[in-house]
Design an enzyme around this catalytic site. Sequence first.
Site, short mmCIF file in Angstrom:
data_model
loop_
_atom_site.label_atom_id
_atom_site.label_comp_id
_atom_site.label_asym_id
_atom_site.label_seq_id
_atom_site.Cartn_x
_atom_site.Cartn_y
_atom_site.Cartn_z
N CYS A 10 0.08 5.51 0.71
CA CYS A 10 -0.92 6.45 1.21
C CYS A 10 -0.34 7.84 1.09
O CYS A 10 0.75 8.11 1.62
CB CYS A 10 -1.29 6.14 2.65
SG CYS A 10 -2.57 7.22 3.33
N ARG A 29 0.83 -1.21 0.00
CA ARG A 29 0.00 0.00 0.00
C ARG A 29 0.85 1.25 0.00
O ARG A 29 1.92 1.31 0.60
CB ARG A 29 -0.88 0.01 1.25
CG ARG A 29 -1.78 1.23 1.33
CD ARG A 29 -2.61 1.23 2.59
NE ARG A 29 -1.80 1.63 3.73
CZ ARG A 29 -2.24 1.63 4.99
NH1 ARG A 29 -3.47 1.24 5.26
NH2 ARG A 29 -1.46 2.02 5.97
#
Length: 128
Positions: A107, A105
């Site tokens: 972000c 991920r």
Amino acid sequence: MSYEIKTENAPAAIGPYVQGVDLGNIIITSGQIPVDPKTGEIAADIIAQTTQSLENIQAIVEKAGLNVANIVKTTVFVKDLNDFASVNATYEAFFNKHNAPYPARSCVEVARLPKDVCIEIEAIAIRK
């Protein structure tokens, strides 16, 4: 060859793009903002918005015949990085609920998102 993924269980595209593409072994979703596909409503709080964005991704991935466990990468765009703890806890709970491994991920904080939502999430899933 790529194929368009289209489902009524995720919001319709609001521009010249598709909800997702199926490349055979790889599914790529467009960024999903937290629009409820049934009502068109957007919740006010970041937790509900995170959940809805993830559910929209889930709907697209499932339309391609996969599930949450097939997601290998997400990119999360937030309007306020101060919401990171809430987003992170909601994200963790979502993947745990589906008994799915956590994907890679990224972000990042952004200045603005479509419809002035607080979060947008995109995903990549693979056929295992």
